[in-house]
Design a protein around this motif. Sequence first.
Motif, PDB file in Angstrom:
ATOM      1  N   LYS A   1      43.190 -19.546   7.232  1.00 15.92           N
ATOM      2  CA  LYS A   1      42.436 -18.700   8.198  1.00 15.92           C
ATOM      3  C   LYS A   1      42.781 -19.193   9.851  1.00 15.92           C
ATOM      4  O   LYS A   1      43.086 -20.223  10.026  1.00 15.92           O
ATOM      5  CB  LYS A   1      40.955 -19.015   7.984  1.00 15.92           C
TER       6      LYS A   1
ATOM      7  N   PRO B   1      38.494 -15.726  14.786  1.00 12.04           N
ATOM      8  CA  PRO B   1      37.529 -14.757  13.938  1.00 12.04           C
ATOM      9  C   PRO B   1      36.747 -15.684  12.928  1.00 12.04           C
ATOM     10  O   PRO B   1      37.062 -16.520  12.446  1.00 12.04           O
ATOM     11  CB  PRO B   1      38.582 -13.648  13.455  1.00 12.04           C
TER      12      PRO B   1
ATOM     13  N   SER C   1      34.905 -15.695   9.239  1.00 14.60           N
ATOM     14  CA  SER C   1      35.538 -15.649   7.686  1.00 14.60           C
ATOM     15  C   SER C   1      35.291 -14.418   7.168  1.00 14.60           C
ATOM     16  O   SER C   1      36.265 -13.791   6.530  1.00 14.60           O
ATOM     17  CB  SER C   1      34.892 -16.529   6.717  1.00 14.60           C
TER      18      SER C   1
ATOM     19  N   GLU D   1      35.348 -11.664   9.316  1.00 15.78           N
ATOM     20  CA  GLU D   1      36.222 -10.560   9.906  1.00 15.78           C
ATOM     21  C   GLU D   1      37.516 -10.876   9.176  1.00 15.78           C
ATOM     22  O   GLU D   1      38.258  -9.848   9.226  1.00 15.78           O
ATOM     23  CB  GLU D   1      36.265 -11.176  11.480  1.00 15.78           C
ATOM     24  N   VAL D   2      37.896 -12.122   9.014  1.00 14.76           N
ATOM     25  CA  VAL D   2      39.281 -12.060   8.495  1.00 14.76           C
ATOM     26  C   VAL D   2      39.292 -11.421   7.166  1.00 14.76           C
ATOM     27  O   VAL D   2      40.448 -10.721   6.728  1.00 14.76           O
ATOM     28  CB  VAL D   2      39.436 -13.836   8.114  1.00 14.76           C
TER      29      VAL D   2
ATOM     30  N   TRP E   1      39.738  -7.754   7.395  1.00 18.20           N
ATOM     31  CA  TRP E   1      40.851  -7.547   7.936  1.00 18.20           C
ATOM     32  C   TRP E   1      42.067  -7.423   6.678  1.00 18.20           C
ATOM     33  O   TRP E   1      42.800  -6.533   6.432  1.00 18.20           O
ATOM     34  CB  TRP E   1      41.671  -8.444   8.915  1.00 18.20           C
TER      35      TRP E   1
ATOM     36  N   HIS F   1      35.242 -13.708  -0.343  1.00 20.03           N
ATOM     37  CA  HIS F   1      35.850 -14.882   0.299  1.00 20.03           C
ATOM     38  C   HIS F   1      35.191 -16.015  -0.240  1.00 20.03           C
ATOM     39  O   HIS F   1      33.976 -16.041  -0.498  1.00 20.03           O
ATOM     40  CB  HIS F   1      36.109 -14.969   1.540  1.00 20.03           C
TER      41      HIS F   1
ATOM     42  N   ALA G   1      33.538 -19.881  12.512  1.00 27.10           N
ATOM     43  CA  ALA G   1      34.485 -19.426  13.480  1.00 27.10           C
ATOM     44  C   ALA G   1      35.053 -20.595  14.312  1.00 27.10           C
ATOM     45  O   ALA G   1      34.989 -21.541  14.602  1.00 27.10           O
ATOM     46  CB  ALA G   1      34.168 -18.008  14.226  1.00 27.10           C
TER      47      ALA G   1
ATOM     48  N   THR H   1      40.004 -23.669  11.198  1.00 25.57           N
ATOM     49  CA  THR H   1      41.035 -23.068  10.523  1.00 25.57           C
ATOM     50  C   THR H   1      41.192 -23.573   9.112  1.00 25.57           C
ATOM     51  O   THR H   1      40.715 -24.449   8.650  1.00 25.57           O
ATOM     52  CB  THR H   1      42.390 -23.348  11.441  1.00 25.57           C
TER      53      THR H   1
ATOM     54  N   THR I   1      49.584 -16.687   5.789  1.00 24.83           N
ATOM     55  CA  THR I   1      48.740 -16.206   6.755  1.00 24.83           C
ATOM     56  C   THR I   1      48.352 -14.890   6.950  1.00 24.83           C
ATOM     57  O   THR I   1      49.071 -13.980   6.049  1.00 24.83           O
ATOM     58  CB  THR I   1      49.695 -16.452   8.365  1.00 24.83           C
ATOM     59  N   LEU I   2      47.806 -14.446   7.642  1.00 25.94           N
ATOM     60  CA  LEU I   2      47.484 -12.921   7.965  1.00 25.94           C
ATOM     61  C   LEU I   2      48.736 -12.049   8.083  1.00 25.94           C
ATOM     62  O   LEU I   2      48.921 -11.033   7.506  1.00 25.94           O
ATOM     63  CB  LEU I   2      46.384 -12.588   8.959  1.00 25.94           C
TER      64      LEU I   2
END
Lengths: 78, 255
Positions: free
Chosen positions: A48, A52, A54, A56-57, A60, A72, A78, B2, B132-133
């Motif tokens: 991640k 953003p 979790s 929002e991710v 996406w 998730h 965030a 993260t 990653t995205l």
Amino acid sequence: MPRSVPPWETKRQLVVKAEDKTNPRYGCKPEDRTAKDYIKYGVINLDKPAGPTSHEVAAWVKRILNLQRIGHGGTLEA
Amino acid sequence: MTGILPITLEEARKIVQALLFSGKEYVCVMKLHGDASQNRVEAVLKEFENTIYQRPPLRASVKRQLRTRKIYYIDFMEMEGRNVLFKVGCEGGTYIRKLCFDIGEVLGCGAHMQELRRTRAGPFVEGEGTVTLHDVAYWFMEWQKQGDDKILRKIIQPMEKALALVPKIYIRDSAVDAICHGANLTAPGVLSLETNIQKDSLVAIFTLKGEAVALAKALASTEEILSMEHGMVAQTKRVLMPRGTYPKCWKSGET
């Protein structure tokens, strides 16, 4: 106070109760699934990014992969 | 913040529960609000390597009631001025922001969480198939262009991977479809199982091909199940495999 063992350090052995074979006509190994099923029963080990949320991710990823539903495991704030 | 965030696609969402309860590991930068010696900080961190009480913070997605969480380990890494870097392994649902605040209270000078990176969520570890995205977007497009399923495997893993730390019971082909219809697992269907299953703990029911059939609650321990000839072994909680994948091998009253 002894340090308790994290789940990923717990050792487990497989013990056999009875013997039998599996019929190759039904089901298949997870890695042999068709692309469609592979996605449908799939998980992404995502890194991640900062910023953003979790949710929002996850949204996406859902849009990128063009999926209907997504979830998730464990909110990372965030 | 993260780090590792497992994303479950479509039907794999059903295993999210197993991931939420699984342990986590974080690397954290904690900022002290006053001066403290490294020895003192290390000693206080060790004190938190225990079962702790936590009330979820104001901004939380769960009910705010006092609950206990296990901290498996806190490994001090380094300290620079008032910044403390440490690694923590903990039970799912532990708030690290809260942990930092509480460490600050014990130290006396106060502290807050400055940076956080999750390095593990259950079986998912940083560096082992982490994407990653950008990777997801790029490789998915490449897969659509080239149609090579190997590309898909770069970014997606089977949901069974997410159940790697859940103790498993492997069953006969003939028992599979009944479980898919929601039946409980009985002793004759069991072929093999993992050690350390306790009564009432979460288990995963698998086929011999390694496919997940359902999540269930164990009704007996590994030792008890091994010696059982009949009776219920596990109560089916969440069916993962669609009905009809395996042939129906049970009698219904209508025939």
